[in-house]
Design a protein around this motif. Structure first.
Motif, PDB file in Angstrom:
ATOM      1  N   VAL A  71       0.819  -1.345  -0.029  1.00  0.00           N
ATOM      2  CA  VAL A  71       0.249  -0.058   0.105  1.00  0.00           C
ATOM      3  C   VAL A  71       0.907   1.336  -0.080  1.00  0.00           C
ATOM      4  N   GLU A  72       1.776   0.935   0.779  1.00  0.00           N
ATOM      5  CA  GLU A  72       2.878   2.484   0.732  1.00  0.00           C
ATOM      6  C   GLU A  72       3.579   2.574  -0.466  1.00  0.00           C
ATOM      7  N   LYS A  73       4.046   1.510  -1.258  1.00  0.00           N
ATOM      8  CA  LYS A  73       4.286   1.678  -2.762  1.00  0.00           C
ATOM      9  C   LYS A  73       3.440   2.492  -3.585  1.00  0.00           C
ATOM     10  N   ILE A 123      -5.016   8.427  -3.216  1.00  0.00           N
ATOM     11  CA  ILE A 123      -3.720   8.975  -2.627  1.00  0.00           C
ATOM     12  C   ILE A 123      -4.541   9.348  -1.186  1.00  0.00           C
ATOM     13  N   GLU A 124      -5.403  10.312  -1.559  1.00  0.00           N
ATOM     14  CA  GLU A 124      -5.843  11.521  -0.239  1.00  0.00           C
ATOM     15  C   GLU A 124      -6.575  10.403   0.577  1.00  0.00           C
ATOM     16  N   GLY A 125      -7.598   9.729   0.050  1.00  0.00           N
ATOM     17  CA  GLY A 125      -8.002   8.547   0.855  1.00  0.00           C
ATOM     18  C   GLY A 125      -7.061   7.668   1.599  1.00  0.00           C
ATOM     19  N   LEU A 126      -5.986   7.192   1.009  1.00  0.00           N
ATOM     20  CA  LEU A 126      -5.297   6.288   1.744  1.00  0.00           C
ATOM     21  C   LEU A 126      -4.478   7.020   2.863  1.00  0.00           C
ATOM     22  N   ASN A 176      -5.212   6.551   7.076  1.00  0.00           N
ATOM     23  CA  ASN A 176      -3.878   6.217   7.538  1.00  0.00           C
ATOM     24  C   ASN A 176      -4.020   4.655   7.307  1.00  0.00           C
ATOM     25  N   ALA A 177      -4.204   4.309   6.021  1.00  0.00           N
ATOM     26  CA  ALA A 177      -4.133   2.976   5.695  1.00  0.00           C
ATOM     27  C   ALA A 177      -2.917   2.176   5.961  1.00  0.00           C
ATOM     28  N   ILE A 211      -8.459  -0.775  -2.192  1.00  0.00           N
ATOM     29  CA  ILE A 211      -7.284  -1.163  -1.169  1.00  0.00           C
ATOM     30  C   ILE A 211      -7.590  -1.215   0.208  1.00  0.00           C
ATOM     31  N   ASN A 212      -8.358  -0.110   0.673  1.00  0.00           N
ATOM     32  CA  ASN A 212      -8.652  -0.168   2.078  1.00  0.00           C
ATOM     33  C   ASN A 212      -9.955   0.568   2.245  1.00  0.00           C
TER      34      ASN A 212
END
Length: 711
Positions: A279-281, A333-336, A340-341, A673-674
């Motif tokens: 998820v970070e990548k 990106i903003e949602g992740l 704090n995904a 994703i989350n």
């Protein structure tokens, strides 16, 4: 330790407030029935899916291989999105009879229009077949494992007794830890019944895409036809309307915040169980790289579209296609970040490790492989986006592949005709001069962002955007594939003539500067990246399968659902507004008054039909207004949806149709994703608006009379 305690405290109120922890796209035979009932569902799981008798599943179909649709009358009437039926509406349109602009409403069944090639699929049964598919696979890996699974799958299918109109599809779930078999019945005579004009069905178009508040009447109507025995059949004028086992009653009751709702359909793809490192990548590397390429393409196109009307019309569809994912990735990106995904997943991984220390080894290996893959994956992102968003490079790639296919002896008449059709479609709206600018700018980005060990020969000379503009313009003029040359080698103008002598064409293409330039680009990518990223992904897939199994074995308190893979699923939630940013609060419902507030006469996104304006001005709403005295248009809820859910029925606690799913709210597009119930919202057309348009705008009361309306 303090940070972990604080994070848990922050997350806990969200779970308590929403009563919905993980979202989920549930296999209909394995529903999370307890949570659904806790949230307000009044029917049972068997009412939703029962292979032995009629249930709601018999009213839900996959439409034309991609979207979802639902049956809303005892005569096989289908409802789906306008954007799902768009190609079929377009195929019946002409300059003299523009159904996209004017809409279409059959006056009776004899006026319904056939759509060759369009199908709908019913799922009549679902069975877990893990033991059959994984039999004899113990100890196997790689190609041997894949072959054994494929052999077992074919053996299982052959052992099943099916009708001529039935097929068996076997799908892996939980990253290959389980397998499920689906019995599919396919109907092939699907006719267009009705569609509002694009000024209703696509209202807001690109500007409102992924955005709330929304005011779009995104629906169209078809009908399933069958033979005299109610069985699937090819199109025939003798076919009759299909009689369904079940159709959906349509509710026009007012909606209230926190009303239970569920969505039944065919979601495309999600990756909810990725490790934190993945998820970070995505958040910090892959999405930003793809956005950067599209930023340049969109800005360059927009500059000319704003000053040249012909370009605006020619590039409207392309611009929308490029913008669609670009806008979605930014919301992702903003949602992740907002949810704090990564932090949540890191905390969850530590919780799993505390219960099962063996998981630490798997996580460590996943971290190692993702970090090893990262530079290759980033290069792949840039490479792929450049090929997609530079039509000049897209063409060069097509001709590069053509040369290889010709020399391999694979270009028979059928393949040549297919190639010519594809090229004709591209050239139809291709502005070589404009695209040369796009290509020059994205190549400068590529040259500056790509490490030297990945750069093709001489591509380090492309870092200066200004120099690139002149170079690409000159190369574009010299190339036969851009349509800018004036001799008979011009592919765009003399395609039939050139393909008549394929040997000469290949010789000329090999000398073409753009084909050569792309060939260097592609060869370098294949040598430096493709095999490496693929091999590492194979290792990651093995580890992800293991990690998924460990999660399911270790976390006994969590009820797991498999990631979406275009199979039939149920998701559920509550009708709800949202508070996506500080001091920003969205209500859950929009109305016809809001449609008129956005109205811009003559605008391609926000124009409106005169009749709809008149209905608003006279307040001729009939039974379709709500307690506010206005007609509700769209609404949001916490249902966990994705691509493929377009056209899915949104149902109430009793299984009545209350809306038609068509989009998600931008701030929650990270739900692939989350999923986070605080931020994630699906967007639906209200059934009141659908019926209002059919009844009051289209005067198609004969269709209303087919339906069962719940008042």
């Amino acid at each position: 330790m303090k940070r972990k305690i604080l994070l848990s405290a922050l997350l806990l109120p969200a779970v308590m407030a929403f009563g919905q922890q993980y979202g989920g796209m549930w296999i209909p035979t394995e529903l999370n029935e307890k949570e659904m009932k806790d949230l307000g569902m009044k029917i049972t799981a068997k009412d939703i899916f029962d292979p032995s008798k009629a249930s709601i599943k018999d009213a839900v179909v996959q439409f034309d291989g991609g979207c979802t649709a639902e049956i809303i009358s005892p005569k096989g009437l289908l409802l789906t999105n306008h954007h799902c039926g768009y190609d079929n509406i377009q195929s019946h349109s002409s300059v003299e009879n523009d159904l996209l602009t004017n809409g279409f409403w059959a006056k009776d069944m004899t006026g319904e229009l056939p759509n060759p090639g369009v199908t709908v699929d019913f799922i009549t049964d679902i069975k877990e077949v893990t033991k059959d598919i994984l039999a004899g696979t113990e100890g196997l890996t790689g190609a041997d494992l894949s072959k054994k699974i494929a052999d077992n799958t074919e053996a299982y299918k052959k052992a099943q007794k099916t009708e001529s109109y039935q097929t068996i599809s076997v799908k892996p779930m939980y990253y290959g830890n389980k397998y499920y078999a689906y019995v599919i019945e396919t109907y092939k005579d699907i006719r267009l019944v009705g569609a509002p004009p694009s000024s209703i069905g696509k209202y807001g178009s690109d500007t409102d895409n992924w955005v709330w508040p929304r005011h779009t009447g995104d629906f169209s109507m078809f009908r399933i036809y069958a033979d005299r025995n109610n069985k699937p059949a090819e199109y025939s004028k003798d076919n009759i309307p299909y009689v369904p086992k079940h159709f959906l009653p349509i509710s026009i009751k007012d909606k209230k915040e926190d009303d239970f709702t569920f969505v039944f359909g065919f979601p495309g793809r999600t990756t909810e169980y990725l490790p934190a490192v993945a998820v970070e990548k995505i958040m910090n590397e892959i999405d930003p790289a793809m956005i950067a390429v599209r930023n340049i393409a969109l800005k360059t196109l927009d500059e000319k579209m704003r000053t040249d009307n012909a370009t605006r019309i020619k590039y409207a569809s392309k611009y929308a296609r490029i913008s669609n994912a670009w806008k979605k990735w930014q919301g992702e990106i903003e949602g992740l970040k907002k949810s704090n995904a990564v932090g949540k997943k890191q905390q969850y991984e530590q919780t799993l490790i505390s219960k099962n220390p063996a998981i630490k080894t798997t996580i460590d290996q996943l971290n190692l492989k993702y970090n090893e893959q990262a530079p290759y994956a980033l290069h792949r992102a840039y490479y792929s986006e450049i090929v997609r968003n530079s039509e000049t490079y897209t063409l060069a790639g097509i001709f590069n592949n053509y040369i290889q296919s010709y020399e391999a002896g694979k270009m028979d008449d059928k393949n040549v005709e297919a190639l010519k059709e594809r090229l004709t479609e591209i050239y139809k709206d291709y502005d070589a001069e404009l695209d040369a600018k796009v290509t020059a700018k994205v190549l400068a980005l590529y040259a500056n962002k790509t490490p030297s060990n990945f750069l093709p020969r001489d591509f380090n000379l492309l870092k200066d955007e200004g120099k690139n503009l002149g170079m690409m313009d000159n190369v574009s003029k010299m190339s036969m594939i851009t349509g800018r040359t004036k001799d008979d080698k011009n592919v765009a103008k003399n395609m039939d003539k050139l393909f008549a002598d394929q040997k000469t064409l290949v010789e000329n293409l090999k000398k073409d500067p753009l084909v050569q330039m792309f060939g260097t680009f592609k060869t370098s990518y294949l040598e430096t990246t493709d095999k490496q990223v693929t091999a590492l992904q194979a290792d990651i897939d093995v580890l992800q399968k293991k990690f998924m199994a460990q999660q399911m074995e270790t976390d006994k308190d969590r009820k797991f659902f498999p990631d979406a893979n275009s199979t039939l699923r149920v998701t559920y939630g509550k009708v709800k507004g949202s508070n996506p940013r500080d001091a920003v609060t969205y209500g859950y419902q929009t109305h016809l008054a809001g449609v008129l507030e956005k109205y811009i006469p003559g605008d391609y996104e926000f124009d409106l039909p005169k009749k709809l304006i008149n209905l608003y001005n006279t307040k001729d709403y009939g039974i379709y207004k709500d307690k506010t005295g206005d007609v509700p248009v769209n609404f949001t809820a916490t249902n966990h949806t994705t691509g493929g859910n377009s056209g899915s029925p949104a149902l109430d606690a009793y299984g009545n149709l209350i809306g038609l799913n068509f989009d998600r709210q931008w701030e929650g597009t990270m739900s692939d994703i989350n999923y986070d119930p605080r931020l994630c919202r699906n967007i639906m057309v209200d059934t009141k608006y659908i019926l209002f348009v059919i009844d009051k705008y289209a005067d198609a009361k004969w269709l209303i009379n087919e339906m069962k309306i719940v008042k």
